[in-house]
Scaffold this motif. Structure first.
Motif, short mmCIF file in Angstrom:
data_model
loop_
_atom_site.label_atom_id
_atom_site.label_comp_id
_atom_site.label_asym_id
_atom_site.label_seq_id
_atom_site.Cartn_x
_atom_site.Cartn_y
_atom_site.Cartn_z
N THR A 74 0.84 -1.18 0.00
CA THR A 74 0.00 0.00 0.00
C THR A 74 0.88 1.24 0.00
N VAL A 75 0.31 2.37 -0.34
CA VAL A 75 1.03 3.64 -0.33
C VAL A 75 0.75 4.34 0.99
N GLN A 76 1.81 4.75 1.66
CA GLN A 76 1.65 5.41 2.96
C GLN A 76 2.28 6.79 2.93
N HIS A 77 1.55 7.77 3.48
CA HIS A 77 2.09 9.13 3.62
C HIS A 77 2.77 9.19 4.97
N VAL A 78 4.09 9.23 4.97
CA VAL A 78 4.85 9.11 6.22
C VAL A 78 6.11 9.96 6.13
N ALA A 79 6.49 10.53 7.28
CA ALA A 79 7.73 11.32 7.38
C ALA A 79 7.79 12.42 6.32
N GLY A 80 6.65 13.02 6.02
CA GLY A 80 6.62 14.12 5.07
C GLY A 80 6.71 13.72 3.63
N GLY A 81 6.58 12.43 3.33
CA GLY A 81 6.67 11.96 1.95
C GLY A 81 5.80 10.74 1.73
#
Length: 211
Positions: A64-71
């Protein structure tokens, strides 16, 4: 040859291209970097990421695509954790309870110095700090402008990625701790004298220092 390469790229959807970029990167890629790589506006990257995430979910993918650590980052789905964990052959990378406690203090109190951490924990934290630095979960942020100029510690982007956070603002709120009622005899900084122990007052004082 360039025309053939362009034709092959045209056959790929924009979502597939983004998936390949995120897979190759491994670590989270900032939105601006992805826009430059994909040669498009940042708003289009956001839409592509949402579309890719929906596509992977509908296909029953383990990614899956995760929005993490500003990216954005391509990661395994939480449901696959039990199986994926077996890939790890390193058993000493798990954080002990004392090290996790030290990390929690740094996360919520950063920037913070080693003496301040030890004051909160009541024990020395050299080993915990060394482990956290080794795992790149914390870093040195500078030095506090006080006598001795102790090092200030804070968390890293690796910390955000490991705990699935986009920023430190995503940390949970600490519960309010009610103030302890004042004990009799402790007003104005006075304490009732402790009853003498069989070993004498000095022995008791030394035991208290070791606790």
């Amino acid at each position: 040859m360039k025309e053939n390469e362009a034709d092959r790229q045209a056959e790929l959807s924009r979502e597939a291209t983004l998936e390949a970029v995120l897979f190759a990167a491994g670590n989270p890629l900032p939105l601006a970097s992805l826009a430059a790589i994909m040669d498009c506006e940042e708003s289009e990257v956001v839409e592509l990421a949402r579309s890719l995430q929906a596509k992977l979910t509908s296909e029953g993918s383990g990614l899956t695509v995760q929005h993490v650590a500003g990216g954005y980052q391509l990661v395994t789905r939480p449901e696959t954790y039990a199986t994926v964990e077996r890939l790890s052959q390193v058993t000493d990378r798990h954080l002990s309870a004392p090290t996790m406690e030290t990390l929690s203090i740094i996360a919520f109190k950063q920037p913070i110095t080693k003496p301040e951490i030890e004051q909160l924990r009541g024990v020395r934290v050299e080993r915990a700090l060394a482990k956290l630095l080794e795992l790149d979960l914390i870093c040195e942020l500078g030095r506090k402008q006080v006598i001795g100029r102790p090092i200030l510690y804070g968390t890293t982007a690796t910390f955000l990625r490991c705990f699935g956070l986009d920023s430190l603002d995503d940390l949970p709120q600490l519960p309010d701790v009610p103030e302890q009622p004042e004990q009799p005899g402790q007003a104005d900084g006075l304490e009732e004298p402790a009853e003498p122990s069989p070993g004498g007052g000095r022995a008791q004082h030394e035991n208290e220092q070791h606790e």
